[in-house]
Design an enzyme around this catalytic site. Structure first.
Site, PDB file in Angstrom:
ATOM      1  N   GLY A 339       0.750  -1.244   0.001  1.00 25.41           N
ATOM      2  CA  GLY A 339       0.068  -0.075  -0.013  1.00 25.41           C
ATOM      3  C   GLY A 339       0.848   1.145  -0.078  1.00 25.41           C
ATOM      4  O   GLY A 339       2.125   1.076   0.297  1.00 25.41           O
ATOM      5  N   GLY A 341       0.963   4.547   2.071  1.00 23.78           N
ATOM      6  CA  GLY A 341       0.561   5.459   3.135  1.00 23.78           C
ATOM      7  C   GLY A 341       0.954   6.862   3.029  1.00 23.78           C
ATOM      8  O   GLY A 341       1.891   7.443   2.071  1.00 23.78           O
ATOM      9  N   GLY A 342       0.572   7.694   4.062  1.00 21.73           N
ATOM     10  CA  GLY A 342       0.872   9.276   4.086  1.00 21.73           C
ATOM     11  C   GLY A 342       2.461   9.378   4.186  1.00 21.73           C
ATOM     12  O   GLY A 342       2.972  10.278   3.696  1.00 21.73           O
ATOM     13  N   PHE A 343       2.910   8.394   4.965  1.00 17.71           N
ATOM     14  CA  PHE A 343       4.617   8.419   5.119  1.00 17.71           C
ATOM     15  C   PHE A 343       5.488   7.786   4.261  1.00 17.71           C
ATOM     16  O   PHE A 343       6.507   7.645   4.292  1.00 17.71           O
ATOM     17  CB  PHE A 343       4.693   8.246   6.560  1.00 17.71           C
ATOM     18  CG  PHE A 343       4.106   9.120   7.475  1.00 17.71           C
ATOM     19  CD1 PHE A 343       4.509  10.274   7.815  1.00 17.71           C
ATOM     20  CD2 PHE A 343       2.794   8.680   8.074  1.00 17.71           C
ATOM     21  CE1 PHE A 343       3.833  11.198   8.916  1.00 17.71           C
ATOM     22  CE2 PHE A 343       2.003   9.643   8.894  1.00 17.71           C
ATOM     23  CZ  PHE A 343       2.548  10.721   9.340  1.00 17.71           C
ATOM     24  N   GLY A 344       4.621   7.050   3.247  1.00 18.31           N
ATOM     25  CA  GLY A 344       5.580   6.204   2.526  1.00 18.31           C
ATOM     26  C   GLY A 344       4.825   4.977   1.983  1.00 18.31           C
ATOM     27  O   GLY A 344       4.008   4.601   2.922  1.00 18.31           O
ATOM     28  N   VAL A 346       4.393   0.895   1.332  1.00 15.73           N
ATOM     29  CA  VAL A 346       4.898  -0.336   2.191  1.00 15.73           C
ATOM     30  C   VAL A 346       4.974  -1.473   1.471  1.00 15.73           C
ATOM     31  O   VAL A 346       3.977  -1.562   0.541  1.00 15.73           O
ATOM     32  CB  VAL A 346       3.588  -0.458   3.228  1.00 15.73           C
ATOM     33  CG1 VAL A 346       4.007  -1.626   4.233  1.00 15.73           C
ATOM     34  CG2 VAL A 346       3.288   0.978   4.246  1.00 15.73           C
ATOM     35  N   LYS A 360       8.211  -0.479   5.524  1.00 18.57           N
ATOM     36  CA  LYS A 360       7.904   0.850   5.278  1.00 18.57           C
ATOM     37  C   LYS A 360       8.982   1.603   4.733  1.00 18.57           C
ATOM     38  O   LYS A 360       9.826   1.942   5.596  1.00 18.57           O
ATOM     39  CB  LYS A 360       6.967   1.404   6.334  1.00 18.57           C
ATOM     40  CG  LYS A 360       6.540   2.968   5.795  1.00 18.57           C
ATOM     41  CD  LYS A 360       5.291   3.113   6.870  1.00 18.57           C
ATOM     42  CE  LYS A 360       4.204   4.178   6.292  1.00 18.57           C
ATOM     43  NZ  LYS A 360       3.126   3.849   6.344  1.00 18.57           N
ATOM     44  N   ASP A 456      -3.729  10.777  11.665  1.00 20.10           N
ATOM     45  CA  ASP A 456      -4.316  10.198  10.596  1.00 20.10           C
ATOM     46  C   ASP A 456      -5.003   9.125  10.676  1.00 20.10           C
ATOM     47  O   ASP A 456      -4.736   8.005   9.912  1.00 20.10           O
ATOM     48  CB  ASP A 456      -3.059   9.899   9.505  1.00 20.10           C
ATOM     49  CG  ASP A 456      -3.467  10.168   8.116  1.00 20.10           C
ATOM     50  OD1 ASP A 456      -4.322  10.440   7.822  1.00 20.10           O
ATOM     51  OD2 ASP A 456      -2.514   9.714   7.332  1.00 20.10           O
TER      52      ASP A 456
END
Ligand SMILES: *[C@@H]1O[C@H](CO)[C@@H](O)[C@H](O)[C@H]1NC(C)=O
Ligand SMILES: *[C@@H]1O[C@H](CO)[C@@H](O)[C@H](O)[C@H]1NC(C)=O
Ligand SMILES: *[C@@H]1O[C@H](CO)[C@@H](O)[C@H](O)[C@H]1NC(C)=O
Ligand SMILES: *[C@@H]1O[C@H](CO)[C@@H](O)[C@H](O)[C@H]1NC(C)=O
Ligand SMILES: *[C@@H]1O[C@H](CO)[C@@H](O)[C@H](O)[C@H]1NC(C)=O
Ligand SMILES: *[C@@H]1O[C@H](CO)[C@@H](O)[C@H](O)[C@H]1NC(C)=O
Ligand SMILES: *[C@@H]1O[C@H](CO)[C@@H](O)[C@H](O)[C@H]1NC(C)=O
Ligand SMILES: *[C@@H]1O[C@H](CO)[C@@H](O)[C@H](O)[C@H]1NC(C)=O
Length: 650
Positions: A339, A341-344, A346, A360, A456
Site C-alpha cells: 500500500g 501511506g501518507g508517510f511512504g 509499504v 515501510k 491520521d
C-alpha cells in the site's frame, strides 16, 4: 552481526507463538502451564563443560528451593570458560513441594534448549532462567508482554474496574513489601458478589524502584487485555503479575496491602494515569534503562559476536541492514507493494528465518531527519498494545529510512469496507474493530508515558489480524505532542475528510483530533460509505456526516446502517448507541468531544449515552471545505513536507 540480530528476532517470534498457544488456565497445584519458553540461538562452545556447569547450578537452585519458606534462589558456576548463571523463583503462595515440582517441570522444558548458552521458562507457579552472564538485576526490558486469557461472553466492566484498582494497588505496594511479593483480593461490586484475585512479585535481587518500574510495565501490559478477559498475566525480566476471577492461591497467603499504599498519594495517580511508568522516580528509572539499553546496543554494533547480557532477553527494535531489507522485498518490487501511506510506501518482505514483515519506506530523506528518526523510533518501538501495530525494527543506514513492522495478512479495514472484501464484515466484527480502535487510541493518548497523537486515523491505517481484531498503523510518525500543551502548527498531516476542522483550518492540534477522525471512521464502518463520497445533490444526497446528523435529528439513524448487514445480527439499541457515540466524537469545539478513554467507557457501559450529541455543535461548512479540497491530490506530498518540518523543528 546483522545475522545475529536476525536470529535473535526469530527466537522472539517463537517465544510469542509459545505464549499464544500454551497459555491455558492453571488447575493443577504445581501450576505448571508454560507461559513462555525461549532459548538463545548462540550455542555454548565447550558443551561438556557447559552441561556440567548447567547441571550443578540447576541442582544447587533446586536444593535451595527445597527448603521450607524459600521461594527464590540463584547459583553460578564460573570456574571454566562456560559460565552459567541461574535464577529460579516460585510464587510465594506455593507449598515447598509444589514449588519443587514446578521447578522440575521448568527444568525439563528448558532442557530442550540443548547447548544454547541461555534459556528461560516462565510458568504460572515458577520461573527458571539461565544465561552466560549475570542478569540478576534486570527489571524491565523491551519484549515484556501481557498474556490475556479467554474472553467471556459478556463484557464485565465492573470486574474490570475492580481488577484495575487491585493491580494498581499491587504495583504500588509490592515494591515496599520485604521479599517483593503480595497476594490480594478485591470484592467485585456486581449483582452476584464475587472476588478478583491478584498477585505481584519481583526478583529479590532488583531494587525497590526497579521492582516498581517493572510492575508498572506489567500492569500496563495487562491493561491491554480486552475488558471481558477474566484472567491475565504480565511477564517481564524482573517481575510477574497475574489476576484472575477464580482463586489461584490459598486464602492464608492473602495479605492486607493497604499499609503499603499510604505514603505516595501522587504515585497512586501516576499508576492510574501514567500506565507504563508511575511517578517521577519510575520514569527516571525507565529512561536510564532505555539509555543503557541503547548504549549497549550501539556498543554491540562495534563488537560483532559479543553476547554481553541475557541471551534470551527480548530486545527493542532490531537494526536491519539496508541490503537485507532490499533483498527481503525483492528490491522493493511493485508486486510486493502492500500500500501507499501518507508517510511512504509499504512492501511485503520475507526476512531471514522466513518471517513475513511489512517494510515501510519513509518519504523523509534529509540527514537532519535521521537523528530525530532514531529517537522517535525508540519511542514507538516500546509501544506494546494489542490494538497497535508492533514496530519490529528499522534501518537508518541506507539511502532511505525504513521501518520493519508486523505484517497483517488480512490487510486494512479499507479493503473490507470499500475494496474487494466489501460487505464481508459481520456486525460483531465491526463492533470489535470499533472497540479495539478506541482502546488503541486511548492507550496512545493516555496510558503510554508520552502522549502520542496519531493525526491520521482512517480505514487504511486500521489493519486487521487473523481474528479481525484491529491494529492501528502509522502512529507516532507525526511528531509527539509536548506533554502539556496543545500545539499550533501551520500544516497538517491528516487526510482530508477525516481531519477535525480546527486542525485542518487553524492547525490546532490535540488528542481530540483523533477523536474526531475516529467518529468519522465509525460512521463509515456502520454505513459502509466513505465520508468523502461526493453526493448527488440534485437527488437530495448529502455527505456522510451531514446525512448521519440529519437522520439522527429525526430519530431515523438506523437508516444509516449498511444494507449488507443482516438485521438479525445486531440489536437496534446497541447500533444506535454506537452511532450516537460517533456523532459525539464529531462535535466542535473540542471541549464537547469525548476523550478516547471516555469513548471506551461509553462503549463498554451498558447504559445509554448520558449527554446525547447535539447538532448545534457541528459546523458543516468547515467540513465541506475539507471534503471539497480532497478531490485535488497534493496529499502525500504535503504529508511528507509536514513530517520533515515537524522532525527538524524540535
Ligand atoms: C546449536 O546446537 C543445536 C543442536 O545442539 C543445533 O541444531 C543448532 O544449529 C546450533 N546453533 C548454532 C547457531 O550453531
Ligand atoms: C546433566 O544432566 C542431564 C539430565 O539431567 C544428563 O542427561 C547429563 O548426562 C548430565 N550431564 C553432565 C555432564 O553431568
Ligand atoms: C518443612 O515443613 C514441614 C511441615 O511443615 C516439616 O515436616 C519439615 O520437617 C520441614 N522441613 C525442614 C527442612 O524444616
Ligand atoms: C480457553 O479456550 C481454550 C480454547 O478455546 C479452551 O480449551 C479452554 O478451556 C478455555 N479456558 C477457559 C478458562 O475457559
Ligand atoms: C486500592 O487502595 C485504595 C487505597 O487504600 C482503596 O481505597 C481501594 O479500595 C483499593 N482498591 C482495590 C480494588 O483493592
Ligand atoms: C456498588 O453497587 C451499588 C448498586 O449496584 C452502588 O450503589 C454502589 O455505589 C456500588 N459501590 C461501589 C464502591 O462502586
Ligand atoms: C446470581 O446467582 C444466582 C444463584 O447462584 C443465579 O441464579 C443468578 O442467575 C445469578 N445472577 C447473575 C446476574 O449472575
Ligand atoms: C477462602 O475464602 C473465601 C471467602 O473468604 C471462601 O469462600 C473460600 O471457601 C475460602 N477457601 C478456602 C480454600 O478456604
Amino acid at each position: 552481526m546483522t545475522r545475529w540480530w536476525f536470529y535473535r528476532w526469530q527466537m522472539v517470534l517463537v517465544a510469542f507463538m509459545f505464549m499464544v498457544f500454551l497459555t491455558t488456565p492453571a488447575t493443577s497445584q504445581p501450576q505448571t502451564n508454560i507461559l513462555i519458553t525461549a532459548c538463545s540461538l548462540v550455542n555454548a562452545t565447550n558443551l561438556q563443560n557447559f552441561y556440567a556447569n548447567l547441571n550443578s547450578t540447576f541442582q544447587d537452585v533446586r536444593r535451595q528451593l527445597s527448603n521450607n519458606n524459600t521461594y527464590f534462589a540463584t547459583a553460578e558456576n564460573t570456574r571454566n570458560s562456560e559460565s552459567v548463571y541461574v535464577m529460579g523463583q516460585c510464587r510465594n503462595y506455593m507449598s515447598t513441594r509444589d514449588c519443587v515440582a514446578c521447578f522440575d517441570f521448568a527444568d525439563r522444558s528448558i532442557r530442550y534448549c540443548a547447548g544454547a548458552n541461555g534459556g528461560r521458562a516462565v510458568l504460572d507457579g515458577c520461573f527458571l532462567r539461565y544465561e552466560s552472564n549475570s542478569f540478576y538485576d534486570q527489571t524491565t526490558l523491551p519484549g515484556n508482554v501481557g498474556l490475556c486469557g479467554n474472553r467471556t461472553s459478556s463484557r464485565q466492566s465492573v470486574f474490570e474496574t475492580t481488577v484495575d484498582g487491585l493491580l494498581s494497588n499491587l504495583s504500588i505496594a509490592t515494591p515496599k513489601i520485604p521479599g517483593f511479593f503480595a497476594a490480594a483480593t478485591a470484592p467485585v461490586n456486581g449483582t452476584n458478589t464475587s472476588t478478583a484475585y491478584g498477585i505481584a512479585q519481583c526478583a529479590p535481587t532488583v531494587t525497590s524502584d526497579g521492582c516498581g518500574a517493572c510492575l508498572q510495565v506489567a500492569y500496563a501490559n495487562i491493561k491491554s487485555c480486552a475488558t471481558d478477559v477474566t484472567d491475565g498475566r504480565g511477564v517481564d525480566s524482573g517481575c510477574f503479575m497475574r489476576y484472575s476471577a477464580s482463586p489461584f492461591f490459598p486464602n492464608n497467603t492473602i495479605m492486607d496491602i493497604t499499609p503499603f499504599l499510604q505514603d505516595g498519594g501522587s504515585s497512586n495517580k501516576g499508576a492510574i494515569i501514567g500506565g507504563v511508568v508511575g511517578g517521577v522516580g519510575g520514569l527516571i528509572i525507565l529512561l536510564i534503562i532505555l539509555i543503557l539499553l541503547w548504549y549497549r546496543r550501539s556498543k554491540k554494533r562495534t563488537s560483532p559476536g559479543s553476547n554481553l547480557h541475557g541471551a534470551t532477553e527480548l530486545q527493542g527494535p532490531m537494526a536491519y541492514s539496508y541490503n537485507d531489507l532490499k533483498r527481503a522485498t525483492k528490491d522493493f518490487k511493485e508486486d510486493n507493494k502492500l500500500g501507499e501511506g501518507g508517510f511512504g510506501d509499504v512492501y511485503k518482505g520475507i526476512v531471514k528465518g522466513g518471517n513475513i514483515v511489512a517494510v515501510k519506506k519513509l518519504a523523509i530523506g534529509s540527514n537532519n531527519a535521521k537523528d530525530n528518526f532514531e529517537s522517535e523510533v525508540r519511542v514507538i518501538s516500546n509501544v506494546h498494545h494489542r490494538n497497535l501495530i508492533r514496530l519490529l525494527g528499522c534501518c537508518s543506514k541506507g539511502p532511505e529510512l525504513l521501518l520493519v513492522l508486523e505484517y497483517m495478512a488480512n490487510g486494512s479495514l479499507e479493503k473490507y469496507l470499500y475494496g474487494d472484501k466489501k460487505g464481508n464484515l459481520s456486525w460483531k466484527q465491526r463492533y470489535d474493530i470499533i472497540f479495539g480502535t478506541a482502546r488503541g487510541l486511548a492507550y496512545l493518548h493516555e496510558q503510554y508515558h508520552v502522549t502520542i497523537i496519531h493525526r491520521d486515523i482512517k480505514p487504511s491505517n486500521i489493519l486487521l489480524d487473523n481474528d479481525f481484531q484491529p491494529k492501528i498503523a502509522d502512529f507516532g510518525l507525526a511528531r509527539l505532542l509536548p506533554e502539556d500543551q496543545t500545539h499550533i502548527s501551520t500544516r497538517f498531516a491528516g487526510t482530508l475528510g477525516y481531519t477535525a476542522p480546527e486542525y485542518a483550518i487553524n492547525g490546532q492540534l490535540s488528542e481530540k483530533v483523533d477523536t474526531y477522525s475516529f467518529g468519522i471512521v465509525v460512521l463509515e464502518i456502520i454505513s459502509g460509505k466513505r465520508c468523502t463520497d461526493v453526493p448527488n445533490e440534485s437527488a437530495g444526497e448529502q455527505y456522510l456526516l451531514e446525512h448521519a446528523w440529519n437522520l439522527y435529528e429525526t430519530r431515523m439513524h438506523l437508516k444509516l446502517v449498511d444494507e449488507t448487514l443482516d438485521p438479525s445480527e445486531y440489536r437496534e439499541e446497541e447500533i444506535k448507541k454506537v452511532i450516537e457515540i460517533a456523532l459525539m466524537c464529531t462535535q466542535s469545539p473540542v471541549s464537547v468531544r469525548p476523550t478516547m478513554s471516555e469513548v471506551v467507557m461509553l462503549l463498554s457501559d451498558r447504559s445509554r449515552v448520558q449527554n446525547p450529541p447535539s447538532r448545534q455543535n457541528v459546523n458543516f461548512n468547515d467540513v465541506r471545505i475539507q471534503v471539497d479540497n480532497s478531490t485535488s491530490t497534493t496529499l502525500s506530498m504535503s504529508n511528507a513536507d509536514a513530517t520533515i518540518t515537524e522532525l527538524t523543528g524540535r
